[in-house]
Motif scaffolding. Sequence first.
Motif, short mmCIF file in Angstrom:
data_model
loop_
_atom_site.label_atom_id
_atom_site.label_comp_id
_atom_site.label_asym_id
_atom_site.label_seq_id
_atom_site.Cartn_x
_atom_site.Cartn_y
_atom_site.Cartn_z
N ILE A 102 1.25 -11.04 4.17
CA ILE A 102 0.74 -9.83 4.36
C ILE A 102 1.60 -8.58 4.07
O ILE A 102 2.72 -8.79 4.73
CB ILE A 102 -0.03 -9.62 5.75
CG1 ILE A 102 -1.16 -10.83 5.94
CG2 ILE A 102 -0.61 -8.44 5.85
CD1 ILE A 102 -1.80 -10.91 7.15
N ARG A 103 1.47 -7.63 3.16
CA ARG A 103 2.30 -6.59 2.94
C ARG A 103 1.82 -5.42 3.97
O ARG A 103 2.47 -4.75 4.29
CB ARG A 103 2.34 -6.44 1.48
CG ARG A 103 3.17 -7.24 0.59
CD ARG A 103 3.39 -6.76 -0.78
NE ARG A 103 3.58 -5.23 -0.66
CZ ARG A 103 4.57 -5.05 -1.62
NH1 ARG A 103 5.40 -5.71 -2.49
NH2 ARG A 103 4.79 -3.66 -1.62
N THR A 104 0.47 -5.02 3.73
CA THR A 104 -0.28 -4.17 4.24
C THR A 104 -1.59 -4.53 4.98
O THR A 104 -2.21 -5.41 4.52
CB THR A 104 -0.35 -2.75 3.30
OG1 THR A 104 -1.48 -3.09 2.59
CG2 THR A 104 0.84 -2.28 2.81
N VAL A 105 -1.85 -3.83 6.00
CA VAL A 105 -3.22 -4.06 6.63
C VAL A 105 -3.98 -2.64 7.03
O VAL A 105 -3.28 -1.71 7.51
CB VAL A 105 -3.14 -4.78 8.21
CG1 VAL A 105 -4.16 -4.81 9.04
CG2 VAL A 105 -2.16 -6.17 8.16
N ALA A 106 -5.04 -2.51 6.44
CA ALA A 106 -5.88 -1.15 6.83
C ALA A 106 -7.01 -1.63 7.27
O ALA A 106 -7.98 -2.41 6.71
CB ALA A 106 -5.95 -0.74 5.45
N ILE A 107 -7.29 -1.28 8.60
CA ILE A 107 -8.56 -1.58 9.37
C ILE A 107 -9.38 -0.15 9.27
O ILE A 107 -9.20 0.69 10.35
CB ILE A 107 -8.20 -1.72 10.79
CG1 ILE A 107 -7.54 -2.93 10.75
CG2 ILE A 107 -9.80 -2.18 11.62
CD1 ILE A 107 -8.05 -4.29 10.27
N ALA A 108 -9.84 0.16 8.30
CA ALA A 108 -10.77 1.75 8.08
C ALA A 108 -11.83 1.45 7.13
O ALA A 108 -11.77 0.73 6.30
CB ALA A 108 -9.60 2.67 7.41
N PHE A 132 -10.97 -10.31 13.89
CA PHE A 132 -10.12 -9.67 13.36
C PHE A 132 -10.16 -8.07 13.77
O PHE A 132 -11.01 -7.45 13.20
CB PHE A 132 -10.04 -9.88 11.96
CG PHE A 132 -8.74 -9.28 11.26
CD1 PHE A 132 -7.69 -10.46 11.15
CD2 PHE A 132 -8.54 -8.20 10.56
CE1 PHE A 132 -6.54 -9.67 10.52
CE2 PHE A 132 -7.47 -7.69 9.63
CZ PHE A 132 -6.46 -8.75 9.93
N VAL A 133 -9.11 -7.73 14.45
CA VAL A 133 -9.23 -6.24 14.92
C VAL A 133 -7.69 -5.66 14.80
O VAL A 133 -6.63 -6.46 14.36
CB VAL A 133 -9.65 -6.24 16.34
CG1 VAL A 133 -10.88 -6.38 16.64
CG2 VAL A 133 -8.66 -6.76 17.41
N ALA A 155 -9.15 -3.98 4.45
CA ALA A 155 -8.28 -4.44 3.64
C ALA A 155 -6.93 -4.94 3.80
O ALA A 155 -6.39 -4.27 4.63
CB ALA A 155 -8.28 -3.75 1.95
N LEU A 156 -6.26 -5.93 2.93
CA LEU A 156 -5.21 -6.44 3.28
C LEU A 156 -4.58 -6.36 1.75
O LEU A 156 -5.12 -6.76 0.70
CB LEU A 156 -4.96 -7.75 3.80
CG LEU A 156 -5.72 -7.94 4.99
CD1 LEU A 156 -5.95 -9.54 5.35
CD2 LEU A 156 -5.23 -7.44 6.23
N LYS A 205 -0.11 -8.39 10.91
CA LYS A 205 1.01 -7.37 10.59
C LYS A 205 1.65 -7.86 9.32
O LYS A 205 1.66 -9.00 9.17
CB LYS A 205 2.02 -7.12 11.93
CG LYS A 205 2.76 -8.42 12.09
CD LYS A 205 3.60 -8.31 13.18
CE LYS A 205 4.56 -9.47 13.76
NZ LYS A 205 3.97 -10.67 13.62
N PRO A 206 2.19 -6.88 8.74
CA PRO A 206 3.21 -7.20 7.55
C PRO A 206 4.14 -8.15 7.72
O PRO A 206 4.74 -7.92 8.86
CB PRO A 206 3.65 -5.88 7.14
CG PRO A 206 2.70 -4.63 7.75
CD PRO A 206 2.29 -5.39 9.02
#
Length: 119
Positions: free
Chosen positions: A35-41, A71-72, A46-47, A77-78
Amino acid sequence: MVMLAAAGTMTAFAAFAHHGWTWAEEKQSELTGTIRTVAIAPPHPALEVETADGIWNVELGNPRQTERSGFVEGSAKPGDEIVVLGNRSLDRSEKRMKAVRITVAGKVFDIYPERIETN
């Protein structure tokens, strides 16, 4: 009035184009990476996942559905290793996948349990 109608049409088209599965292959495949980025929006969490062949955009379900899977914020994490089961884009030049299940650090999150294909 014309601009309002045009804006409504564009919004409806964008919502239709974004949602659904018509842009994805029917066959599911696995993607393994980091994982490089995690966006919970909204509209969809999206990852960004780094693999041997590049960076992939992995779409999850809508925020409520993703949360129901467990999944919250803070679940990943990256730098975490991830295995994604999902449907990749029909456009093979696009590194994009819609996840039905993700596994992070041995923990399984079924985003779309009803869509998971078993052999």
